[in-house]
Design an enzyme around this catalytic site. Structure first.
Site, short mmCIF file in Angstrom:
data_model
loop_
_atom_site.label_atom_id
_atom_site.label_comp_id
_atom_site.label_asym_id
_atom_site.label_seq_id
_atom_site.Cartn_x
_atom_site.Cartn_y
_atom_site.Cartn_z
N THR A 175 0.82 -1.22 0.00
CA THR A 175 0.00 0.00 0.00
C THR A 175 0.85 1.26 0.00
O THR A 175 0.46 2.29 -0.53
CB THR A 175 -0.92 -0.01 1.24
OG1 THR A 175 -1.74 -1.16 1.16
CG2 THR A 175 -1.80 1.21 1.32
N THR A 210 2.23 -4.26 4.48
CA THR A 210 2.25 -4.46 5.93
C THR A 210 1.85 -5.88 6.37
O THR A 210 2.20 -6.30 7.46
CB THR A 210 1.30 -3.46 6.63
OG1 THR A 210 0.01 -3.59 6.06
CG2 THR A 210 1.80 -2.05 6.50
N ASP A 211 1.11 -6.60 5.52
CA ASP A 211 0.54 -7.88 5.99
C ASP A 211 1.62 -8.87 6.45
O ASP A 211 1.44 -9.56 7.44
CB ASP A 211 -0.29 -8.53 4.87
CG ASP A 211 -1.61 -7.82 4.65
OD1 ASP A 211 -1.84 -6.79 5.31
OD2 ASP A 211 -2.40 -8.28 3.80
N LYS A 251 1.96 -7.44 13.23
CA LYS A 251 0.80 -6.63 12.85
C LYS A 251 -0.37 -7.06 13.73
O LYS A 251 -0.79 -8.22 13.66
CB LYS A 251 0.47 -6.83 11.37
CG LYS A 251 -0.63 -5.91 10.86
CD LYS A 251 -0.81 -6.02 9.34
CE LYS A 251 -1.86 -5.03 8.87
NZ LYS A 251 -2.04 -5.02 7.42
#
Ligand code: ASP
Length: 453
Positions: A97, A172-173, A251
């Site tokens: 992203t 980020t995942d 996360k």
């Protein structure tokens, strides 16, 4: 999904297609935005507003008209002006992203911004350091394979001596898998390697991309740090970022900008968007901060830099749960896996006790684990995420220990990465077991920081 006939009719009457800019009046409200493809109810028209958010509108009482497309400002070209007095940062771009914008064809988020665009959009970056960029991958992090970690590690090993620090932009995942992998693959690296991501794409007002990038750059320039870490929003505000140890981070929220938390340790430091750095671990007291952050072990990077980019992909991460069947584990045995990380319940338990007809199959799970521990490595972590695994408290844990299960004090993700990395070096079960029990680079949390939860 397609729009309903009535929405289609309205759009075609006004000669409006998906992706067109429109003005809409509905009651007392008026909106301007881009018509998006339908994503849910076919009778609801989806419009992306100028602030980046989507609204869904019932078309019953709306007035809609097509508007000319906004003149996009000509893309600012990133002009590189080398300043000898500044440090040099290499930005390795991998996607996610942080480098994305909305694709008006599909309504989805696509990776489409080149690294240069990122810098053109954040000119402050140039005031902090000389910026060099390179596109390594352009992908969502959910698609990453260990092969990508290896390529990235090799790239960093090759380049790091020429720069004062490296920033990796990443989805980020799975960024915390990559940060763990790079920690194992780039041991004793003498430069800061800082991974960043963003939860909101850079074309949204609330994007966290710029601040995470600025904080990472400030940290590289202002702190005397070496190692692999992750820099992301510290809170929902736009004031500070935390720098987390690459081995002890996860996360913890799907959408909040402060989604990342250090697990069982304190973050290494807090960095403000204006560049001040406050160390949060005891190493700060040493004046100069060097070495692995905060695993509670006084580990110092004394050794030589070692580039160790290996991984055995025959490693699984398996979550225990009520009703778990030994057959699920046997799948890995039959498929020739060399290592399994179990995400146990609580202190590290698995359903292995047969106490009635419903639990008769549990005994078979214990035998499967016992058998598999001979030819493969079975490691126990906890799905609680925070806190230590302890197989000595309950009889279940003791049976698992007797069956050959190895408890480790790491997040399940870090344990998975370590196991694949260890088995990339050796297929010898005994040496792999020894390595899994050791604390090689501060990956095992020996002393939990109570402030961390
Ligand atoms: N799914 C995306 C990824 O991990 C989310 C993000 O970029 O943050 O690549």
């Amino acid at each position: 999904m397609d729009y309903s006939l009535s929405v289609k009719k309205l759009l075609s009457r006004e000669k409006i297609s998906i992706g067109d800019r429109v003005q809409i009046e509905k009651g007392k409200n008026s909106f301007e935005g881009i018509v998006m493809p339908n994503t849910g109810d076919p009778d609801v028209l989806v419009v992306k507003l100028n602030n980046g958010y989507n609204v869904g509108l019932e078309i019953g009482d709306i007035k809609i008209k097509k508007m000319p497309p906004l003149k996009r400002p000509a893309a600012r070209k990133f002009k590189y002006e080398y300043d000898k007095s500044k440090k040099n940062i290499l930005i390795l771009h991998t996607g996610g992203t942080i480098a994305s914008k909305i694709d008006y064809e599909t309504g989805g988020v696509i990776t489409a911004i080149e690294p240069e665009d990122l810098i053109a959009a954040i000119p402050e970056l140039m005031k902090i350091a000389n910026i060099h960029t390179e596109l390594v991958f352009q992908m969502w992090s959910e698609d990453m394979e260990a092969d990508h970690w290896i390529l990235l590690a090799k790239k960093i090993a090759q380049e790091h001596e020429r720069f004062d620090g490296i920033i990796i932009t990443h989805g980020t995942d799975t960024i915390h898998y990559t940060s763990a992998a790079l920690s194992f693959m780039l041991q004793n690296i003498r430069k800061p390697v800082i991974l960043i991501g963003s939860q909101r794409s850079s074309d949204r007002g609330s994007s966290d991309a710029a601040m995470n990038l600025l904080c990472a750059a400030h940290f590289i320039v202002n702190a005397d740090f070496s190692g692999v870490a992750l820099c992301m929003h510290a809170s929902m505000d736009d004031d500070d970022c935390y720098v987390h140890d690459g081995l002890h981070v996860r996360k913890m929220h799907t959408s909040r900008r402060d989604a990342f938390r250090s697990i069982d340790v304190m973050p290494i430091a807090k960095v403000s968007r204006t560049g001040s750095v406050e160390f949060m671990t005891k190493y700060a007291e040493h004046g100069k901060f060097k070495g692995s952050a905060s695993a509670g072990v006084d580990y110092k990077r004394k050794g030589e830099f070692k580039s160790l980019p290996v991984f055995n992909k025959k490693v699984a991460l398996v979550r225990m749960r009520p009703g778990f069947s030994y057959k699920e584990l046997e799948f890995y045995e039959k498929s020739g896996y060399h290592g399994i990380v179990l995400e146990g319940t609580g202190l590290g338990q698995a359903p292995i006790n047969s106490i009635d007809k419903y639990t008769r199959h549990h005994a078979l799970l214990l035998s499967a684990i016992k058998r598999m521990s001979k030819s493969c490595i079975v490691v126990m972590t906890s799905q609680c995420i925070y806190g230590k695994v302890n197989l000595n408290v309950y009889s279940t844990g003791r049976k698992l220990l007797d069956a050959g299960v190895i408890p480790v004090q790491m997040t399940p993700e870090a344990a998975f990465v370590k196991l694949g990395w260890v088995l990339g070096h050796t297929k010898n079960i005994e040496s792999a077991k020894n390595l899994m029990q050791m604390n090689l680079i501060g990956e095992q949390v020996e002393r939990i920081d109570p402030r961390a939860f």
